[in-house]
Design an enzyme around this catalytic site. Structure first.
Site, PDB file in Angstrom:
ATOM      1  N   LYS A 104      -9.285   2.016  -1.895  1.00  0.00           N
ATOM      2  CA  LYS A 104      -9.734   1.716  -0.411  1.00  0.00           C
ATOM      3  C   LYS A 104     -11.048   2.004   0.003  1.00  0.00           C
ATOM      4  CE  LYS A 104      -7.200   1.331   4.031  1.00  0.00           C
ATOM      5  NZ  LYS A 104      -5.848   1.691   4.400  1.00  0.00           N
ATOM      6  N   CYS A 112      -4.881  -2.979   3.082  1.00  0.00           N
ATOM      7  CA  CYS A 112      -4.691  -2.709   4.538  1.00  0.00           C
ATOM      8  C   CYS A 112      -5.900  -3.119   5.271  1.00  0.00           C
ATOM      9  CB  CYS A 112      -4.092  -1.519   4.791  1.00  0.00           C
ATOM     10  SG  CYS A 112      -3.268  -1.368   6.264  1.00  0.00           S
ATOM     11  N   GLU A 155       0.730  -1.120  -0.017  1.00  0.00           N
ATOM     12  CA  GLU A 155       0.038   0.072  -0.212  1.00  0.00           C
ATOM     13  C   GLU A 155       0.756   1.522   0.040  1.00  0.00           C
ATOM     14  OE1 GLU A 155      -1.764   0.891   3.974  1.00  0.00           O
ATOM     15  OE2 GLU A 155      -3.436   1.689   3.061  1.00  0.00           O
TER      16      GLU A 155
HETATM   17  N1  CDV Z   1      -3.042   1.548   6.639  1.00  0.00           N
HETATM   18  C1  CDV Z   1      -4.040   1.115   7.448  1.00  0.00           C
HETATM   19  O1  CDV Z   1      -5.050   0.697   6.845  1.00  0.00           O
HETATM   20  N2  CDV Z   1      -3.676   0.650   8.648  1.00  0.00           N
HETATM   21  C2  CDV Z   1      -4.399   0.084   9.648  1.00  0.00           C
HETATM   22  C3  CDV Z   1      -4.009   0.489  11.135  1.00  0.00           C
HETATM   23  C4  CDV Z   1      -3.955   1.913  11.377  1.00  0.00           C
HETATM   24  C5  CDV Z   1      -4.618  -0.347  12.136  1.00  0.00           C
HETATM   25  C6  CDV Z   1      -4.622  -1.243   9.671  1.00  0.00           C
HETATM   26  O2  CDV Z   1      -5.773  -1.949   9.583  1.00  0.00           O
HETATM   27  O3  CDV Z   1      -3.638  -2.202   9.501  1.00  0.00           O
END
Ligand code: CDV
Length: 320
Positions: A124, A173, A47
Site C-alpha cells: 500500500k 483501501c 485488506e
Molecule cells: N484502511 C484505510 O485506508 N481506511 C481509510 C479511512 C481511514 C478513511 C479509507 O480511505 O477508507
C-alpha cells in the site's frame, strides 16, 4: 473469442481483537469453497483480512505489535487457505500485514495462483492516519506507525485466471481515492483491479462534518470513476461490521469498465458476491474516449509528479 471471467468478492464480517487467525482462515476457506461451487475463477478477500483492523490500537513498542504481522506466507495458520485454493483450482487475493525478514513492515496484498505461487505482490502506497497517539481522535488510525510506504509502485501483471490471461493490478483501501494510482494501473492496460478495504462508518478524524451517508457514496464514487476512466473491472471488497465496538461499513462492489456496479453486498457480514465479467468490455474505453496514446497530454500534467501539497493560485486584481 469472448473472454469471460467469473469474479467473486468475499466480503468479511468483523474479526474481534481477541480472535486468532484460525477463526478468520476457517471463514475464508468457507467463502472460497462457496465461490468455487458457484463457478468463480478467482476470489478477492479484503485488506488485512487475517486479523482485526489493528491500526486502531496504539502500541508504544512496535516490537510488541509483531503478532499482527505475517512473517511468512503461507504459514501454518494460513496454509489451509492455500490448500483449499489448490483443491478447488481457484486463485485468490489476500490482504495482510507483512513483516519482511529484514524487519520492514508493509500493508500488503498478493494474488495467489491455485498452485500456491504468489503471482503478484503490492504494498500500500497511500497510508492514511497518523504515527503517534492522537488524543483528539475517538479511535486511532495508526497506519503511518505500523507500515512503511509501499516500495513496489503499482505493478500490473498478465497472468492466468482460470483459462484466460488477465492483466491484474491491485490497490489497497485508501489508494482507491487517488486517481493517480488508478491511472498508473491504466497506463499498464490493467483489466482487473483487486482492492480490499477497512473503512470506518464514521469519519474518526473529528475535524469538521461529514454526513454518514456520504462515506459509502465516496467509496463507490472513487471505485466507479477509477474503473470508467481506466477501462477496467474492479472488485472492491470490505471488512465490515463492528470490531470491538468500532463499525466498518460493507457495501463491497464489483464494477465494470463503464463504471456500473454489477454486484453489491447487502450485509455487514461474511458475504460472497459474484459477477460474470466480459473482459472485452475493457476495449471500448481504450479505443475511444480513453485512448491514452491519442488523447493524453503529459506535457500539461507536470504538477502531478513535481508537487505534493497544493499551492495557492495567482491572485487576480482589477486594473481599474
Ligand atoms: N484502511 C484505510 O485506508 N481506511 C481509510 C479511512 C481511514 C478513511 C479509507 O480511505 O477508507
Amino acid at each position: 473469442m469472448t473472454r469471460r471471467l467469473v469474479l467473486a468478492a468475499a466480503q468479511m464480517g468483523p474479526i474481534q481483537k481477541a480472535e486468532g487467525r484460525d477463526v478468520a482462515v476457517a471463514r475464508m476457506v468457507r467463502l472460497l469453497e462457496t465461490a468455487a461451487r458457484r463457478g468463480a475463477e478467482v476470489v478477492v478477500f479484503p485488506e488485512l483480512a487475517l486479523t482485526t483492523f489493528f491500526p486502531r490500537w496504539y502500541e508504544e513498542d512496535l516490537g510488541r505489535a509483531d503478532h499482527w504481522y505475517e512473517h511468512a506466507l503461507p504459514s501454518n495458520e494460513t496454509a489451509p487457505l492455500f490448500e483449499a485454493a489448490k483443491r478447488h483450482g481457484i486463485g485468490f487475493h489476500l490482504g495482510y500485514a507483512e513483516k519482511t525478514p529484514d524487519g520492514h513492515r508493509f500493508n500488503t496484498a498478493v494474488y495467489v495462483h491455485p498452485n500456491g505461487e504468489i503471482v503478484l505482490k503490492y504494498r500500500k502506497v497511500h497510508l492514511p492516519g497518523h504515527s503517534e497517539y492522537d488524543p483528539q481522535r475517538h479511535v486511532q488510525h495508526l497506519e503511518k506507525r505500523y507500515f512503511e510506504v509501499g516500495n513496489l509502485g503499482f505493478p500490473v501483471v498478465r497472468a492466468p485466471i482460470g483459462d484466460k490471461q488477465v492483466n491484474i493490478g491491485m490497490l489497497i483501501c485508501n489508494d482507491r481515492r487517488w486517481p493517480e494510482a488508478w491511472r498508473v494501473l491504466g497506463l499498464q492496460q490493467v483489466e482487473l483491479v483487486m482492492l480490499g478495504y477497512n473503512t470506518p462508518s464514521l469519519n474518526m478524524e473529528n475535524r469538521g462534518f461529514e454526513a454518514h451517508h456520504l462515506r459509502v457514496a465516496h467509496s463507490h464514487l472513487s471505485i466507479q470513476a477509477g474503473c470508467y476512466q481506466n477501462s477496467c473491472f474492479a472488485a472492491g471488497v470490505a471488512k465490515a461490521g463492528t470490531e470491538d465496538g468500532n463499525e466498518l461499513f460493507g457495501h463491497s462492489i464489483i464494477v465494470n469498465p463503464q463504471g456500473e456496479i454489477m454486484a453489491m453486498a447487502t450485509s455487514w457480514d461474511d458475504e460472497l458476491i459474484i459477477a460474470d465479467c466480459d473482459l472485452g468490455m475493457c476495449e471500448l474505453g481504450r479505443r475511444t474516449i480513453f485512448d491514452f496514446a491519442r488523447h493524453r497530454r503529459p506535457e500539461a500534467y507536470g504538477r502531478i509528479t513535481a508537487q505534493v501539497g497544493s499551492e495557492a493560485p495567482a491572485v487576480w486584481t482589477p486594473k481599474a
